[in-house]
Write an enzyme that holds these catalytic residues in place. Structure first.
Site, PDB file in Angstrom:
ATOM      1  N   LEU A 148       0.864  -1.177   0.000  1.00 42.33           N
ATOM      2  CA  LEU A 148       0.000   0.000   0.000  1.00 42.33           C
ATOM      3  C   LEU A 148       0.899   1.225   0.000  1.00 42.33           C
ATOM      4  CD1 LEU A 148      -2.630  -0.972   2.758  1.00 42.33           C
ATOM      5  CD2 LEU A 148      -2.998  -0.967   0.285  1.00 42.33           C
ATOM      6  N   ASP A 149       0.428   2.320  -0.622  1.00 40.91           N
ATOM      7  CA  ASP A 149       1.172   3.568  -0.562  1.00 40.91           C
ATOM      8  C   ASP A 149       1.382   3.975   0.893  1.00 40.91           C
ATOM      9  OD1 ASP A 149       1.203   3.732  -3.294  1.00 40.91           O
ATOM     10  OD2 ASP A 149      -0.377   5.236  -3.437  1.00 40.91           O
ATOM     11  N   LYS A 150       2.420   4.750   1.134  1.00 45.81           N
ATOM     12  CA  LYS A 150       2.760   5.192   2.488  1.00 45.81           C
ATOM     13  C   LYS A 150       1.561   5.799   3.210  1.00 45.81           C
ATOM     14  CE  LYS A 150       5.689   8.535   4.914  1.00 45.81           C
ATOM     15  NZ  LYS A 150       6.767   9.555   4.777  1.00 45.81           N
ATOM     16  N   THR A 152      -1.665   5.566   2.440  1.00 45.73           N
ATOM     17  CA  THR A 152      -2.900   4.777   2.359  1.00 45.73           C
ATOM     18  C   THR A 152      -2.929   3.795   3.526  1.00 45.73           C
ATOM     19  OG1 THR A 152      -2.888   4.924  -0.051  1.00 45.73           O
ATOM     20  CG2 THR A 152      -4.260   3.217   0.934  1.00 45.73           C
TER      21      THR A 152
END
Length: 353
Positions: A148-150, A152
């Site tokens: 997951l993105d940082k 998110t």
């Protein structure tokens, strides 16, 4: 200059991106240097040409070309151990994120702000660096099977064995797993349910090592003119709205491209609230803009959450669904806007399939 090196990926190193693995071993290397070696075909995996973001797994052999002095010596084992030591506070934090686990899989509720892996500007504190705290009596280190993105939050699956990691990775590739994200977005998409099929192409970042990279949407009819672009598909559904200013949407990524959901919603003209990279940070705009008068209770943090994941268990064969509660900043927004988690269907797309 050093000579050519042939290095085998170890089980302890697990699955990773080639550029991240290489920079862990040779921290003096820049992202630009790694990408240049890939373009020239000097950096190879099992004899084949690769890109900087190629996934590598234990057992593969990496050919590393001669490196400049100062970058040729990998860090000593004791240096790597010191960098990966986990504090008691961090161990307690990552263990508190566990939503569900059995003998084969751990599901985390990743907090916003914690990167999945290390990389440019990410520092040493990330989920991958904390996995030793999730052994729970096992000898081997667990492995991440997706990211997951940082910024998110939400469900992140961790495999406890190599065999399960391979099976879950295959499930993601074959699209037998299903992820549903929740987001607060600017305005209200029209129609209220639809599919976005814009391709995505990476624009160079502004940093010396490529930091700050951004995905640019490419119209499906123009994909042939952009050989570097990758096809991407996202389903969306509006679940609730505050007038025409802001809406609660469910998002299903049919493909799994970098920043896909964020870029697609921005392309629709409805960026995710708090997304400075893709135009969703206008909460304090004056006048009649979407951000006008939303109020100080709306956080500036990214409002994107991996709410739920469903997958076929690779060992028990049962269908497993894991649901992650909203992070604190999104809970406050939902409360301020009068939205309630239990007032919407778990899967708003179900009746259409």
């Amino acid at each position: 200059m050093s000579g050519v090196q042939l290095v085998k990926i170890t089980e302890a190193e697990g699955e990773s991106r080639l550029d991240r693995w290489l920079k862990k071993r040779f921290p003096q290397l820049s992202q630009i240097a790694v990408e240049k070696m890939c373009r020239k075909g000097e950096l190879r995996v099992d004899g084949g040409r690769v890109k900087a973001n190629t996934r590598i797994v234990p057992g593969q052999e990496v050919r590393i070309p001669p490196l400049p002095e100062g970058a040729a010596e990998p860090r000593r084992a004791d240096q790597r151990r010191a960098e990966t030591e986990i504090s008691d506070d961090d161990a307690e934090m990552i263990q508190s994120c566990v939503l569900w686990k059995d003998q084969h899989i751990i599901a985390l509720n990743k907090p916003p702000g914690l990167p999945s892996q290390g990389g440019s500007g990410q520092g040493m504190r990330h989920v991958d660096g904390l996995l030793d705290a999730l052994k729970f009596g096992y000898k081997d280190r667990p492995k991440m099977v997706h990211r997951l993105d940082k910024d998110t939050s939400g469900v992140l699956l961790i495999a406890r064995t190599d065999r399960v990691a391979r099976a879950l990775s295959e499930a993601f590739r074959e699209k037998t797993s299903r992820k549903i994200y929740w987001a607060a977005v600017a305005g209200v998409p029209n129609p209220k349910m639809g599919t976005v099929r814009y391709g995505l192409e990476k624009a160079p970042g502004h940093g010396r090592g490529g930091e700050g990279e951004k995905m640019v949407c490419i119209h499906p009819a123009k994909m042939k003119d952009h050989p570097e672009a990758k096809r991407a598909t996202t389903d969306y559904a509006v679940l609730d709205a505050l007038g025409t200013r802001v809406s609660w949407v469910a998002l299903v990524p049919i493909t799994g491209r970098t920043h896909q959901l964020r870029a697609h919603m921005s392309e629709l003209g409805h960026p995710i609230v708090g997304d400075g990279k893709y135009g969703g940070s206008g909460q304090e705009n004056l006048g009649d803009g979407w951000g006008a008068q939303l109020g100080g209770e709306i956080s500036r943090k990214l409002h994107l959450h991996a709410r739920q994941i469903s997958f076929d268990h690779p060992v028990t064969k049962k269908r497993i669904t894991v649901v992650a509660p909203l992070p604190a900043h999104m809970k406050r927004t939902w409360t301020a806007l009068g939205w309630h988690e239990n007032d919407v269907p778990a899967d708003p797309f179900e009746d259409l399939e």
